[in-house]
Write a protein that holds these residues in place. Structure first.
Motif, short mmCIF file in Angstrom:
data_model
loop_
_atom_site.label_atom_id
_atom_site.label_comp_id
_atom_site.label_asym_id
_atom_site.label_seq_id
_atom_site.Cartn_x
_atom_site.Cartn_y
_atom_site.Cartn_z
N TRP A 75 0.78 -1.24 0.00
CA TRP A 75 0.00 0.00 0.00
C TRP A 75 0.81 1.29 0.00
N ARG A 76 2.11 1.25 0.25
CA ARG A 76 2.86 2.51 0.38
C ARG A 76 2.73 3.39 -0.86
N LEU A 77 2.97 2.77 -2.00
CA LEU A 77 2.97 3.54 -3.24
C LEU A 77 1.57 3.97 -3.64
N SER A 78 0.59 3.12 -3.35
CA SER A 78 -0.79 3.48 -3.68
C SER A 78 -1.22 4.73 -2.91
N LEU A 79 -0.83 4.82 -1.65
CA LEU A 79 -1.17 6.00 -0.86
C LEU A 79 -0.56 7.25 -1.49
N LEU A 80 0.68 7.16 -1.91
CA LEU A 80 1.35 8.32 -2.46
C LEU A 80 0.75 8.73 -3.81
N PHE A 81 0.41 7.77 -4.64
CA PHE A 81 -0.22 8.11 -5.92
C PHE A 81 -1.60 8.72 -5.71
N LEU A 82 -2.35 8.21 -4.74
CA LEU A 82 -3.68 8.77 -4.49
C LEU A 82 -3.57 10.21 -4.01
N LEU A 271 -9.33 -0.92 8.41
CA LEU A 271 -8.14 -1.35 9.14
C LEU A 271 -8.20 -2.84 9.43
N ALA A 272 -9.37 -3.33 9.86
CA ALA A 272 -9.50 -4.76 10.16
C ALA A 272 -9.25 -5.61 8.91
N CYS A 312 -7.35 -1.39 1.31
CA CYS A 312 -7.95 -1.18 2.64
C CYS A 312 -6.99 -0.46 3.58
N ALA A 313 -5.70 -0.70 3.46
CA ALA A 313 -4.75 0.05 4.29
C ALA A 313 -4.76 1.53 3.92
N VAL A 314 -4.82 1.83 2.62
CA VAL A 314 -4.90 3.22 2.18
C VAL A 314 -6.18 3.87 2.69
N ALA A 315 -7.31 3.16 2.54
CA ALA A 315 -8.59 3.71 2.99
C ALA A 315 -8.58 3.98 4.49
#
Length: 426
Positions: A75-82, A271-272, A312-315
């Motif tokens: 999820w690291r990169l997905s968060l940054l792109f979002l 998170l769950a 889900c981690a990004v959300a």
């Protein structure tokens, strides 16, 4: 010209709805971006010690570090792109489509070229030294190999494609998505409004978890086995499907109050689900027999778990940050400006420090600590020099100074170009 990595902008924003904000800024997105880049530095130091491929390696192998690294991989990169898509949307509302295109080129292309031809070459040089036993000088390497514009050092089992952008692939992808996705949508406000309405209808409730997770899982199942992840821009089908999707999500839905409300409402469930998916990844990793290619069932389950974790981690992070992050002050303002220059410089600093320390035979903890300190010092000094020397500012992705008193460094208009990176290396 492609990246040798195997894994790794815009205005920090006008206020949207709710969430932390100060003087019209999205403080929650600022802090998420700062945290993600801080995590990136630790991740790339970790790459020295896990068995995964990286440009240089420590003499130590810390297998126990793998589960920690796997916790952030999906999820690291997905968060940054979002976040990058969201802040580009906020920029687009203040300028024409042509102005947005010119602004993206002006802010992202100089640091990308500076990185390719100045910052990254020491990484490739030390990779050639450690992998291929190259004994020539850096100057000879740069002239004879780095500027060869082709395959080099293929006798090591993996060719170096030089020149390269290594960890700066993220900048190239953000620039490409800005020009190919954001600019056309900014030029067609009617289409953008329709997409926003459709996205809000789909993601204004529990769909904010369901639909992106299903799309990302499907992309992993269908595209990752074929393309892998190359960071070479033109042959990176899965990466474009995944990162392009979350970038587009951020751009289209940055202003959607129902979507942000849904992210806040469903943050605990997100998170769950992310933790459950991560647990499944660890179980699957433990069940895999060393040296035996994984079977199709294992691969399907792994891709599904990673797709769910990826979204889900990004959300969850977006929901918690939007609900709770309010703090602002000089530290946030300083770090918001510093984060992109640090991103440009950090991997070269890590590789130089690791290579210099390897002959000393230090214990792993001491070596890693010194690599971290050297990286922080190099990035800090590089940023401080860059913000004070006007010709260096655009090369490090910094906005021009505006109304700065003589002799006093500017905390420039916050327009950090790289709202998310990365890089990974796995």
């Amino acid at each position: 010209m492609v990246s040798g990595d195997k894994e790794w902008g815009g205005m920090a924003g006008i206020g949207i709805i709710g969430g932390g904000r100060a003087a019209g800024r999205r403080i929650d997105l600022d802090w998420l971006r700062i945290g993600a880049f801080g995590l990136l530095i630790l991740y790339h130091i970790g790459m020295l010690y896990v068995p995964w491929d990286f440009h240089v390696k420590s003499a130590h192998r810390l297998v126990a570090l793998e589960p920690v690294m796997l916790a952030t991989n999906p999820w690291r990169l997905s968060l940054l792109f979002l976040v990058s898509g969201a802040v580009t949307r906020l920029m687009a509302e203040r300028m024409t489509a042509s102005g947005l295109a010119a602004g993206r080129l002006r802010r992202l292309l100089p640091p990308l070229l500076f990185g390719i031809f100045v910052v990254v070459p020491p990484q490739s040089y030390l990779e050639a030294v450690e992998r291929a036993g190259y004994a020539g000088s850096f100057a000879a390497f740069y002239h004879d190999h780095y500027l060869a514009f082709g395959l080099e050092f293929c006798g090591t089992g993996r060719c170096l494609i030089l020149p390269t952008w290594n960890h700066l692939w993220f900048v190239a992808y953000v620039l490409a998505y800005s020009l190919l996705l954001a600019v056309p949508l900014a030029a067609a406000p009617g289409l953008l409004r329709r997409l926003e309405a459709a996205g809000t209808a789909a993601c204004g409730g529990i769909g904010v978890l369901l639909w992106p997770a299903l799309l990302l899982a499907a992309a992993r199942l269908l595209l990752f086995p074929r393309f892998g992840e190359t960071h070479a821009l033109l042959d990176d089908g899965w990466a474009h499907a995944a990162y392009g999707e979350v970038y587009l999500f951020g751009f289209v839905l940055a202003r959607s109050a129902p979507v942000w409300a849904a992210l806040v409402r469903w943050r605990h469930l997100a998170l769950a689900l992310a933790l459950a998916a991560y647990a499944a990844i660890l179980v699957l990793q433990a069940l895999r027999e060393p040296g035996v290619p994984p079977g199709p069932d294992w691969l399907v389950l792994r891709h599904l778990a990673q797709g769910i974790d990826q979204w889900c981690a990004v959300a969850a992070l977006l929901g918690y940050a939007h609900r709770y992050v309010r703090g602002d002050g000089p530290l946030r303002r300083y770090l918001t400006e510093a984060v992109f220059p640090w991103y440009i410089l950090h991997q070269t600093a890590i590789i130089l420090a690791a290579h210099a320390l390897k002959p000393l035979g230090l214990p792993a903890v001491a070596e890693a600590g010194l690599v971290l300190l050297a990286t922080l010092a190099a990035c800090g000094l590089g940023f401080e020099a860059g913000r004070r020397i006007p010709p260096l500012r655009p090369l490090l992705g910094l906005a021009p100074r505006r109304g700065t008193a003589p002799g006093r460094p500017a905390v420039a208009a916050q327009a950090s170009t790289c709202s998310t990176a990365t890089t990974s290396g796995t």
